[in-house]
Design an enzyme around this catalytic site. Structure first.
Site, short mmCIF file in Angstrom:
data_model
loop_
_atom_site.label_atom_id
_atom_site.label_comp_id
_atom_site.label_asym_id
_atom_site.label_seq_id
_atom_site.Cartn_x
_atom_site.Cartn_y
_atom_site.Cartn_z
NE ARG A 113 42.71 38.70 28.91
CZ ARG A 113 41.92 39.40 29.52
NH1 ARG A 113 42.22 40.56 29.90
NH2 ARG A 113 40.78 38.86 29.88
CE1 TYR A 114 48.76 40.84 25.83
CE2 TYR A 114 47.61 41.63 27.72
CZ TYR A 114 47.75 41.72 26.45
OH TYR A 114 46.75 42.23 25.46
NE ARG A 117 51.31 43.89 29.67
CZ ARG A 117 52.00 43.42 28.86
NH1 ARG A 117 52.88 42.96 28.70
NH2 ARG A 117 51.16 43.77 27.67
CB CYS A 126 32.86 50.75 40.52
SG CYS A 126 33.56 49.32 39.59
CB CYS A 130 31.17 53.50 33.44
SG CYS A 130 32.27 54.11 34.60
CB CYS A 133 31.23 48.86 33.03
SG CYS A 133 32.68 47.88 33.59
NE ARG A 135 37.41 42.80 34.45
CZ ARG A 135 38.49 43.16 34.22
NH1 ARG A 135 38.61 44.27 34.83
NH2 ARG A 135 39.64 42.72 33.71
CG ASP A 295 35.30 45.76 25.24
OD1 ASP A 295 36.41 45.34 24.50
OD2 ASP A 295 35.79 46.19 26.48
CG ASP A 332 40.60 44.08 25.40
OD1 ASP A 332 41.40 43.36 25.93
OD2 ASP A 332 40.62 45.28 26.14
CE LYS A 339 44.31 46.59 26.68
NZ LYS A 339 44.35 45.43 27.55
S1 SF4 Z 1 34.40 51.44 33.63
FE1 SF4 Z 1 33.40 49.39 35.01
S2 SF4 Z 1 35.19 48.58 36.26
FE2 SF4 Z 1 35.73 50.95 35.47
S3 SF4 Z 1 34.72 52.22 37.10
FE3 SF4 Z 1 33.25 51.99 35.52
S4 SF4 Z 1 31.88 50.52 36.15
FE4 SF4 Z 1 33.73 50.39 37.38
#
Ligand code: SF4
Length: 347
Positions: A113-114, A117, A126, A130, A133, A135, A295, A332, A339
């Site tokens: 993206r940059y 990096r 994971c 969460c 999240c 993703r 997000d 983002d 960002k």
């Molecule tokens: S925020 Fe998303 S990628 Fe990060 S640990 Fe939690 S579920 Fe996994």
């Protein structure tokens, strides 16, 4: 406390990982052992987890002090019926990770993206899932795990782009990989001359701090390039004596830590909660780096704070914490272009 907290394997990170709560029966058992009522039935949970999986380590579950939605740990990790409410402006892929039109995803295991990096995605797994999240569409889905040839293609890409100075391991969560797999990846990257540093993004220091073993820390410290670890603490109650102890173990080896938080309604959306978080991080030698605007990911409306509220909270924090304890508040962009800083204008 759930039934497992007296288990002699409690401090074994692999045991914590293998005992992650991913189904109704385990969740029901853990709630019962905590004398807490479940907020939904098995059918509701199935509806929730069929769109977004559940994962909770025993250690992280035990950080819940009140089994109510206002508890900052509970709110981040226990599925909520509001996740089924999806507004028109919410997206599956809110930061356009997968948008090949921009060319930011040249390979399955790599995002560029940059200019200097890249993100390397060595796993989609994971330790926990969460509820906020960005993703969530892919984490935990094994079809998103890269194969060895995907990783080899990513190394070749990095080797042939000599303007890349930093590789950031993310995912999924790279620290869910075993020591041998991590060592193989890190040594390969360490051998690429033009790289200057490596970064690992992980929630393990928060949800399974036992992963920060002496062995793995020594392996990271022995590499020729500096390895920075970016943890993901969102509330000061996550900074337990155990987390402090394991982070200090790595800091003592010379491994520097950053932290990325997400601004979450009902978790840390007040000047007092953020002040406590940032000061507690500085105390354990972890530099608050980013505070992310949540997000526009599907089913997270109940956790989102508006940008206007976020800016007001940060304005109230100004002068309350030293400058080096204040992270950059960032958003983002949904077009995948990275960002942008969100800032109060003072002059
Ligand atoms: S925020 Fe998303 S990628 Fe990060 S640990 Fe939690 S579920 Fe996994």
């Amino acid at each position: 406390m759930n039934n497992n907290s007296n288990d002699p394997r409690w401090t074994d990170w692999k045991w914590q990982h293998s005992k992650s709560c991913q189904d109704w029966e385990t969740l029901e058992r853990w709630f019962k052992a905590s004398n807490a009522p479940l907020p939904f039935d098995a059918t509701d949970l199935h509806a929730l987890t069929s769109i977004y999986r559940m994962g909770i380590t025993p250690y992280y579950f035990n950080l819940i002090s009140n089994f109510i939605d206002a508890d900052p740990i509970y709110r981040q990790i226990i599925p909520h019926i509001h996740e089924l409410k999806i507004s028109d402006d919410e997206l599956d892929d809110p930061i356009a990770d997968d948008n090949p039109a921009r060319g930011s995803r040249p390979l399955k295991a790599l995002i560029h993206r940059y200019p200097n990096r890249v993100l390397l995605l060595p796993t989609a797994q994971c330790a926990v899932y969460c509820r906020f999240c960005f993703r969530k569409r892919l984490v935990g889905d094994t079809s998103h795990n890269p194969r060895e040839e995907d990783l080899q293609a990513a190394y070749k890409y990095i080797e042939s782009h000599t303007d890349i100075e930093e590789v950031i391991l993310t995912g999924g969560d790279p620290l869910t990989l075993g020591d041998r797999a991590l060592e193989k990846i890190l040594q390969r990257l360490d051998g690429i001359k033009h790289l200057r540093m490596i970064r690992i993004h992980s929630r393990l220091p928060v949800v399974n701090p036992f992963r920060l073993t002496d062995t793995l820390g020594s392996m990271l410290a022995a590499l020729s390039k500096p390895v920075w670890v970016s943890a993901h603490f969102n509330h000061s109650s996550e900074i337990t004596a155990t987390a402090r102890q394991y982070i200090q173990g790595w800091v003592t080896k010379g491994i520097p830590f950053l932290n990325q938080s997400v601004l979450l309604r009902g978790v840390n959306d007040s000047p007092a909660a953020l002040k406590d978080l940032f000061m507690s991080l500085i105390e354990i030698k972890v530099k608050p780096y980013y505070l992310h605007q949540t997000d526009m990911v599907r089913g997270t409306g109940h956790l989102r704070v508006s940008v206007e509220e976020g800016l007001l909270i940060l304005k109230q924090l100004q002068g309350e914490v030293p400058g080096y304890a204040l992270p950059h508040y960032v958003l983002d962009r949904s077009n995948g272009l990275g960002k942008i800083p969100l800032q109060n204008i003072y002059i």
